[in-house]
Scaffold this motif. Structure first.
Motif, PDB file in Angstrom:
ATOM      1  N   GLY A  82       0.836  -1.197   0.000  1.00 31.75           N
ATOM      2  CA  GLY A  82       0.000   0.000   0.000  1.00 31.75           C
ATOM      3  C   GLY A  82       0.865   1.240   0.000  1.00 31.75           C
ATOM      4  N   HIS A  83       0.264   2.380   0.323  1.00 32.59           N
ATOM      5  CA  HIS A  83       0.974   3.654   0.210  1.00 32.59           C
ATOM      6  C   HIS A  83       1.939   3.904   1.369  1.00 32.59           C
ATOM      7  N   LYS A  84       2.786   4.886   1.173  1.00 33.33           N
ATOM      8  CA  LYS A  84       3.659   5.409   2.226  1.00 33.33           C
ATOM      9  C   LYS A  84       2.804   5.838   3.412  1.00 33.33           C
ATOM     10  N   ASN A  85       3.398   5.953   4.595  1.00 30.40           N
ATOM     11  CA  ASN A  85       2.615   6.267   5.800  1.00 30.40           C
ATOM     12  C   ASN A  85       1.386   5.369   5.840  1.00 30.40           C
ATOM     13  N   PRO A  86       1.596   4.080   5.841  1.00 30.56           N
ATOM     14  CA  PRO A  86       0.463   3.171   5.662  1.00 30.56           C
ATOM     15  C   PRO A  86      -0.587   3.314   6.754  1.00 30.56           C
ATOM     16  N   ASP A  87      -1.844   3.284   6.327  1.00 33.25           N
ATOM     17  CA  ASP A  87      -2.954   3.232   7.281  1.00 33.25           C
ATOM     18  C   ASP A  87      -3.421   1.773   7.360  1.00 33.25           C
ATOM     19  N   THR A  88      -4.518   1.555   8.071  1.00 29.91           N
ATOM     20  CA  THR A  88      -4.969   0.178   8.290  1.00 29.91           C
ATOM     21  C   THR A  88      -5.346  -0.502   6.976  1.00 29.91           C
ATOM     22  N   ASP A  89      -5.964   0.232   6.050  1.00 31.04           N
ATOM     23  CA  ASP A  89      -6.326  -0.373   4.760  1.00 31.04           C
ATOM     24  C   ASP A  89      -5.083  -0.777   3.970  1.00 31.04           C
ATOM     25  N   SER A  90      -4.076   0.103   3.936  1.00 35.24           N
ATOM     26  CA  SER A  90      -2.867  -0.221   3.166  1.00 35.24           C
ATOM     27  C   SER A  90      -2.163  -1.470   3.703  1.00 35.24           C
ATOM     28  N   ILE A  91      -2.144  -1.626   5.014  1.00 35.29           N
ATOM     29  CA  ILE A  91      -1.500  -2.811   5.600  1.00 35.29           C
ATOM     30  C   ILE A  91      -2.381  -4.052   5.420  1.00 35.29           C
ATOM     31  N   CYS A  92      -3.659  -3.917   5.768  1.00 31.47           N
ATOM     32  CA  CYS A  92      -4.527  -5.098   5.778  1.00 31.47           C
ATOM     33  C   CYS A  92      -4.863  -5.565   4.367  1.00 31.47           C
ATOM     34  N   SER A  93      -5.023  -4.635   3.426  1.00 29.04           N
ATOM     35  CA  SER A  93      -5.336  -5.056   2.064  1.00 29.04           C
ATOM     36  C   SER A  93      -4.118  -5.704   1.400  1.00 29.04           C
ATOM     37  N   ALA A  94      -2.930  -5.251   1.740  1.00 29.63           N
ATOM     38  CA  ALA A  94      -1.731  -5.924   1.214  1.00 29.63           C
ATOM     39  C   ALA A  94      -1.679  -7.363   1.730  1.00 29.63           C
ATOM     40  N   ARG A 124       5.476  -3.342   3.439  1.00 26.47           N
ATOM     41  CA  ARG A 124       4.947  -2.028   3.852  1.00 26.47           C
ATOM     42  C   ARG A 124       6.030  -0.974   3.686  1.00 26.47           C
ATOM     43  N   LEU A 125       5.598   0.242   3.406  1.00 26.35           N
ATOM     44  CA  LEU A 125       6.537   1.333   3.118  1.00 26.35           C
ATOM     45  C   LEU A 125       6.715   2.261   4.315  1.00 26.35           C
ATOM     46  N   GLY A 126       6.220   1.850   5.483  1.00 26.88           N
ATOM     47  CA  GLY A 126       6.399   2.732   6.637  1.00 26.88           C
ATOM     48  C   GLY A 126       5.942   2.062   7.912  1.00 26.88           C
ATOM     49  N   ASP A 127       6.016   2.807   8.995  1.00 31.50           N
ATOM     50  CA  ASP A 127       5.692   2.263  10.314  1.00 31.50           C
ATOM     51  C   ASP A 127       4.208   1.928  10.449  1.00 31.50           C
ATOM     52  N   ILE A 128       3.944   0.978  11.315  1.00 32.35           N
ATOM     53  CA  ILE A 128       2.571   0.585  11.659  1.00 32.35           C
ATOM     54  C   ILE A 128       2.008   1.628  12.629  1.00 32.35           C
ATOM     55  N   ASN A 129       0.847   2.163  12.351  1.00 31.50           N
ATOM     56  CA  ASN A 129       0.266   3.148  13.276  1.00 31.50           C
ATOM     57  C   ASN A 129      -0.455   2.441  14.432  1.00 31.50           C
ATOM     58  N   PRO A 130      -0.796   3.159  15.486  1.00 25.69           N
ATOM     59  CA  PRO A 130      -1.370   2.501  16.676  1.00 25.69           C
ATOM     60  C   PRO A 130      -2.670   1.749  16.380  1.00 25.69           C
ATOM     61  N   GLU A 154      -1.735  -1.452  14.692  1.00 26.90           N
ATOM     62  CA  GLU A 154      -1.086  -2.305  15.689  1.00 26.90           C
ATOM     63  C   GLU A 154      -2.142  -3.048  16.509  1.00 26.90           C
ATOM     64  N   PHE A 155      -3.181  -2.309  16.886  1.00 23.35           N
ATOM     65  CA  PHE A 155      -4.295  -2.911  17.628  1.00 23.35           C
ATOM     66  C   PHE A 155      -4.923  -4.037  16.809  1.00 23.35           C
ATOM     67  N   VAL A 156      -5.114  -3.789  15.520  1.00 19.02           N
ATOM     68  CA  VAL A 156      -5.755  -4.760  14.626  1.00 19.02           C
ATOM     69  C   VAL A 156      -4.908  -6.033  14.498  1.00 19.02           C
ATOM     70  N   LEU A 157      -3.625  -5.847  14.217  1.00 18.36           N
ATOM     71  CA  LEU A 157      -2.746  -7.000  13.994  1.00 18.36           C
ATOM     72  C   LEU A 157      -2.648  -7.850  15.259  1.00 18.36           C
ATOM     73  N   LYS A 158      -2.608  -7.161  16.408  1.00 17.39           N
ATOM     74  CA  LYS A 158      -2.519  -7.874  17.680  1.00 17.39           C
ATOM     75  C   LYS A 158      -3.820  -8.647  17.931  1.00 17.39           C
ATOM     76  N   HIS A 159      -4.934  -7.984  17.657  1.00 15.99           N
ATOM     77  CA  HIS A 159      -6.235  -8.605  17.925  1.00 15.99           C
ATOM     78  C   HIS A 159      -6.424  -9.886  17.113  1.00 15.99           C
ATOM     79  N   GLU A 181       1.048 -11.186  11.713  1.00 15.18           N
ATOM     80  CA  GLU A 181       2.302 -10.423  11.682  1.00 15.18           C
ATOM     81  C   GLU A 181       2.242  -9.298  10.661  1.00 15.18           C
ATOM     82  N   ALA A 182       2.868  -8.205  10.974  1.00  9.87           N
ATOM     83  CA  ALA A 182       2.920  -7.074  10.041  1.00  9.87           C
ATOM     84  C   ALA A 182       3.708  -7.466   8.796  1.00  9.87           C
ATOM     85  N   PRO A 183       3.395  -6.872   7.638  1.00  9.79           N
ATOM     86  CA  PRO A 183       4.231  -7.089   6.445  1.00  9.79           C
ATOM     87  C   PRO A 183       5.658  -6.593   6.721  1.00  9.79           C
TER      88      PRO A 183
END
Lengths: 312, 312
Positions: free
Chosen positions: B8-20, B38-44, B47-52, B56-58
């Protein structure tokens, strides 16, 4: 409900006409108010198709902003191939099978491009996805579009999906697609009494490539000599087009549909790009491009890549 | 078989991480060799979503050309929002729900954009179209992406398809989507000890609009004052970004997810475009944008249209 208009590219080929008509049928079945339009004359191949399946041609327009606010593009996306006033309307959908370039929206839209041989192949899936059936004459149009774009399944652009679509559509349209297809292609290749200007305009598209402005015209024939015998006249009209449009390169691709080769007539200050791209030497401005039948797959990408690196 | 990477895009949001991650699962089920990046850090929130859902994050990368020749973009298409070396790879597919701009290919590709609230809503249809089922954790990721992009179905970008997708995915994921969704949004809105620079970088995207260069950052919060109390610091870091990137306009949209309004902090020489677009007067560089929660639908188009007409 505001009417939405649907159209293919300028100098419409069989896919641009038939996919506009087919998508208009699909949308009408869904209860929407739409009309198929065309941005140019019907070519002899498409004329054969419309007559065979007894379907009327879309209405001819030179601009679209007076027709509707919302428009749907089929079989193209690049601005310079579209309606002259495309920037004045809102593109809500694109159904296409070409590269994406010179296309930009300010809002999200429905864009569906697939790397298949023909727009009609994508439309066939959309009928299925919407749970609609394809009326017999529309199946005939879609079949014709695929045969036209894939040169009866022989072009390198042809995918398995196109082959499956042709088989399924031929059944609905109740035609022997090989026999019908050859008739149709020959009707299109009958260049008869076409003038040089008509030959280079019949299926011409303009492309920016790197910093260069390129026009690539294509004609299908059963004997390339039928066209090349008019080389002097062709060069005169091409030179005029180059001057008028300030082109850097004009390539006329004369495709032998029986032997799947093309003769190229090449003019313009960037003509050496063709030599470099195909490892050929232009002889009296012409070259044989062996196995080349697809502008989209075998001409545009390689010339784009060559010209992006190219310094005059 | 060459590996294809999906991001997904830079400064990834939940859609960019989860859709990838979801599209990588879909492609893997189809037997292809792919990897989500992913092209950037996981936002809070993410992080909540991946943990729930215990996924694992890309893998984090700063460039993609060393990873694969062929790449698939999800949740974006504009070059400046993509990998820094995007021009060095071949984009074979795009799955997106944004406007199309600054995107160009030399070859045909699979491009699927739909004007829905979230990329994951399109992916859900693609699972169906391919006859595949969605694994439980992947359904959880996709559900989260839609909740995130539509602010729990309250954004004007939300369509009927998004609502249906949320209901169906919540069933597969076995969560109460309203309860889970609010928890998730609050996790994302917990700006806690974020610095001013972190606040303006968390979800920032750059857009060319007419001849102007614009960056629009957005943060979600349950109280806009939590962010606006740092206005001085925010203005300092924004001024630095404007200078570094030679921006004409920077808009920080601070969205109150409970009341569906946004406070805007606006800097840059083209800042009057915001006043003109929203009929507001900037007061100490800020304005309340009533009912504005969607950058895509309520900020980008109107600012683009305004700036295209705008003369400094």
């Amino acid at each position: 409900m505001n009417k939405v208009v649907i159209f293919g590219h300028k100098n419409p080929d069989t896919d641009s006409i038939c996919s506009a008509l087919a998508y208009a049928d699909l949308k009408t079945q869904l209860g929407l108010s739409v009309e198929a339009l065309r941005l140019g004359d019907i070519n002899p191949e498409t004329e054969f198709v419309l007559k065979h399946f007894q379907v009327e041609a879309p209405r001819l327009v030179s601009a679209v902003a007076d027709e509707a606010k919302d428009v749907i593009l089929v079989d193209h996306n690049e601005r310079q191939q579209s309606a002259s006033d495309i920037d004045a309307v809102h593109v809500t959908e694109v159904i296409d099978h070409h590269r994406i370039a010179n296309f930009e929206t300010s809002q999200p839209l429905y864009y569906r491009a697939e790397p298949v041989g023909c727009t009609a192949t994508i439309l066939r899936k959309m009928y299925f996805e919407n749970g609609l059936s394809i009326p017999q004459p529309i199946a005939g149009l879609m079949l014709s579009a695929i045969i036209s774009d894939t040169l009866l399944l022989k072009s390198p652009t042809c995918t398995e999906e196109d082959v499956k679509a042709v088989q399924a559509l031929a059944e609905i349209a109740a035609v022997d697609y090989e026999e019908y297809g050859l008739q149709m292609l020959k009707a299109g290749a009958d260049l008869g009494d076409k003038t040089a200007l008509e030959l280079i305009s019949l299926d011409a598209k303009e492309f920016p490539m790197g910093t260069y402005k390129v026009e690539i015209a294509q004609v299908n024939t059963v004997d390339t000599n039928d066209v090349m015998v008019k080389q002097d006249e062709l060069e005169n009209v091409i030179a005029k087009v180059i001057a008028d449009k300030e082109l850097d390169l004009f390539v006329l691709v004369v495709t032998d549909i029986l032997n799947s080769n093309s003769a190229a007539l090449v003019l313009g200050r960037a003509r050496h790009a063709v030599e470099q791209a195909y490892h050929v030497t232009l002889n009296n401005n012409t070259a044989l491009l062996r196995g080349v039948v697809s502008r989209k797959k075998q001409v545009v990408p390689i010339l784009t890549e060559t010209l992006e690196k190219f310094q005059l």
